[in-house]
Design an enzyme around this catalytic site. Structure first.
Site, PDB file in Angstrom:
ATOM      1  NE  ARG A 265      -3.611  -2.348   2.498  1.00 47.64           N
ATOM      2  CZ  ARG A 265      -4.513  -2.621   3.438  1.00 47.64           C
ATOM      3  NH1 ARG A 265      -4.728  -1.726   4.390  1.00 47.64           N
ATOM      4  NH2 ARG A 265      -5.173  -3.765   3.431  1.00 47.64           N
ATOM      5  NE  ARG A 280      -1.033   4.622   9.154  1.00 48.34           N
ATOM      6  CZ  ARG A 280      -2.315   4.266   9.149  1.00 48.34           C
ATOM      7  NH1 ARG A 280      -2.867   3.807   8.049  1.00 48.34           N
ATOM      8  NH2 ARG A 280      -3.043   4.387  10.241  1.00 48.34           N
ATOM      9  CD  GLU A 352      -7.718  -1.516  11.398  1.00 50.79           C
ATOM     10  OE1 GLU A 352      -7.757  -2.269  10.415  1.00 50.79           O
ATOM     11  OE2 GLU A 352      -7.673  -0.262  11.298  1.00 50.79           O
ATOM     12  CB  SER A 355     -11.127  -4.122   9.268  1.00 50.99           C
ATOM     13  OG  SER A 355     -10.687  -2.970   9.930  1.00 50.99           O
ATOM     14  NE  ARG A 394      -1.424  -2.025  11.884  1.00 49.23           N
ATOM     15  CZ  ARG A 394      -2.242  -0.991  11.769  1.00 49.23           C
ATOM     16  NH1 ARG A 394      -3.348  -0.942  12.507  1.00 49.23           N
ATOM     17  NH2 ARG A 394      -1.974  -0.003  10.941  1.00 49.23           N
TER      18      ARG A 394
END
Length: 428
Positions: A265, A280, A352, A355, A394
């Site tokens: 990403r 990130r 987070e 999701s 994570r």
């Protein structure tokens, strides 16, 4: 993608849903104007066709009566009508194409159970599991721990690539691999998912199907050639598109896939956020869960998918909570999303780690994924669901921070030790 007829017939409801999402209604207003133009064009075309048919009958009658000159004059008028009708047909096609283009930019409609919100602050906590660890020393963050243990190298990763890349070494690399194997084993052996290993590069049709294109192209890494290929931002893209443009049998549903892939990403627009460490990155690893479900069962499947992802954290003994995203925070293609957030001691907050979303028919309509019930029924769109099971990087971060010791070592969770060749403690 939303159903065209549904949007046309429920324009006010769709507008209110967009406003609840804190979204721009410009595209919907453009859609309404295009639809009005389409109706006008169809009305004029129908009127001209009726006039042409009546004139054609009149020409036949005139020819029978020997009134050739009058018939030829009327035939010339009919020729003009044909030309205008052809123009209207072309205009109608252009208008309908424009309506479909506009539809592709509209987000999904939130499910009625999604809480209304102005921002992510309005997300609603559903449940918590476990307790935050207590330390008799000031806990370090994963970067300081990883660097001191010699298992994390950010400086050389930046030199090799750019900022927001990382290198894991020794026990750090083995921990990442252990987490991938552990997650896949749990989801396939205990939860009934079928493991799949999809391509890490996909075409633009696949990204359109899962709604990354056209709206979010800036977040993607595109290959520099003429084939319209992209690095995947998540395994959701290739796995959801597995049965693109196919009609399945209802007996095949639910269909459950688990896939490990790297994810890529560009993180466009997120500079300055979470720039330290592994939170990130431009490249990260993930085990993704994807389901195809019958429409009437998809929300039960969302609950079970979320519980499946939670199982990983429970087995690792990591404190977490589950929140329902509000209308202001739910993603573009999702009708309802649960975020699973793991506790990070260094930040003294939840972050987070997964999701879990039900996209209902939104992606299936874009990708033309349908199913047929028994008895030769008309094909229907499946409901697609996806969720991280979990984000590996994570989870790596959470283990280092929650299992750190005062001397800077990190205890390996017991369930991971067989995957770590029996290693119990990561030391410098």
């Amino acid at each position: 993608m939303l159903d065209l007829n549904y949007v046309r017939e429920n324009i006010d409801h769709v507008r209110n849903a967009l406003k609840a999402r804190r979204g721009d209604t410009t595209a919907l207003d453009d859609f309404a104007r295009a639809d009005e133009e389409r109706r006008r064009v169809i009305g004029e075309s129908d009127q001209l066709n009726s006039q042409r048919n009546a004139s054609s009958r009149e020409i036949g009658q005139l020819m029978k009566e020997g009134k050739k000159e009058e018939a030829e004059a009327l035939r010339a008028e009919v020729g003009g009508l044909k030309n205008r009708i052809a123009e209207l047909d072309q205009l109608r096609a252009q208008t309908e194409n424009r309506m479909h283009e506009l539809l592709s930019t509209l987000p999904n409609i939130p499910h009625e159970s999604v809480p209304l919100g102005e921002s992510e602050a309005d997300n609603v906590e559903v449940r918590r599991w476990g307790n935050a660890p207590e330390f008799n020393f000031e806990p370090k963050d994963h970067v300081d721990l990883g660097l001191s243990l010699g298992i994390l190298d950010l400086e050389r990763a930046t030199r090799l690539a750019s900022a927001r890349f990382a290198i894991l070494n020794g026990a750090g690399a083995r921990l990442e691999r252990a987490l991938i194997d552990f997650m896949l084993d749990v989801h396939t052996r205990e939860h009934g998912y079928t493991e799949t290993a999809p391509p890490f590069i996909v075409n633009s049709n696949s990204l359109f199907g899962t709604a990354q294109l056209p709206k979010f192209e800036q977040d993607l890494f595109k290959l520099r050639d003429d084939r319209e290929l992209y690095l995947i931002p998540t395994a959701e893209v290739p796995v959801t598109n597995y049965h693109r443009e196919e009609i399945l049998d209802a007996s095949q549903l639910p269909m459950k896939w688990a896939a490990y892939t790297p994810c890529f990403r560009s993180e466009a627009g997120s500079y300055g956020r979470d720039t330290r460490g592994l939170i990130r990155l431009h490249q990260f690893e993930k085990v993704e869960l994807v389901k195809y479900a019958l429409p009437e069962n998809s929300y039960d499947e969302l609950e079970s998918l979320t519980r499946n992802a939670e199982t990983i954290l429970q087995k690792l003994g990591l404190h977490y909570r589950v929140v329902t995203l509000s209308t202001a925070d739910v993603s573009f293609g999702s009708a309802k999303t649960y975020d699973i957030e793991v506790w990070l001691p260094s930040q003294k907050t939840f972050r987070e780690i997964s999701s879990c979303s039900n996209c209902e028919a939104f992606q299936a309509r874009r990708a033309q994924i349908r199913f047929r019930r028994a008895g030769g029924a008309k094909p229907e769109f499946v409901h697609t669901l996806n969720g991280s099971g979990l984000a590996v990087g994570r989870t790596w971060v959470a283990i280092l921070e929650n299992y750190q010791q005062e001397d800077g070592s990190v205890v390996v969770p017991e369930i991971l030790r067989p995957y770590m060749r029996g290693l119990e403690v990561i030391r410098a």
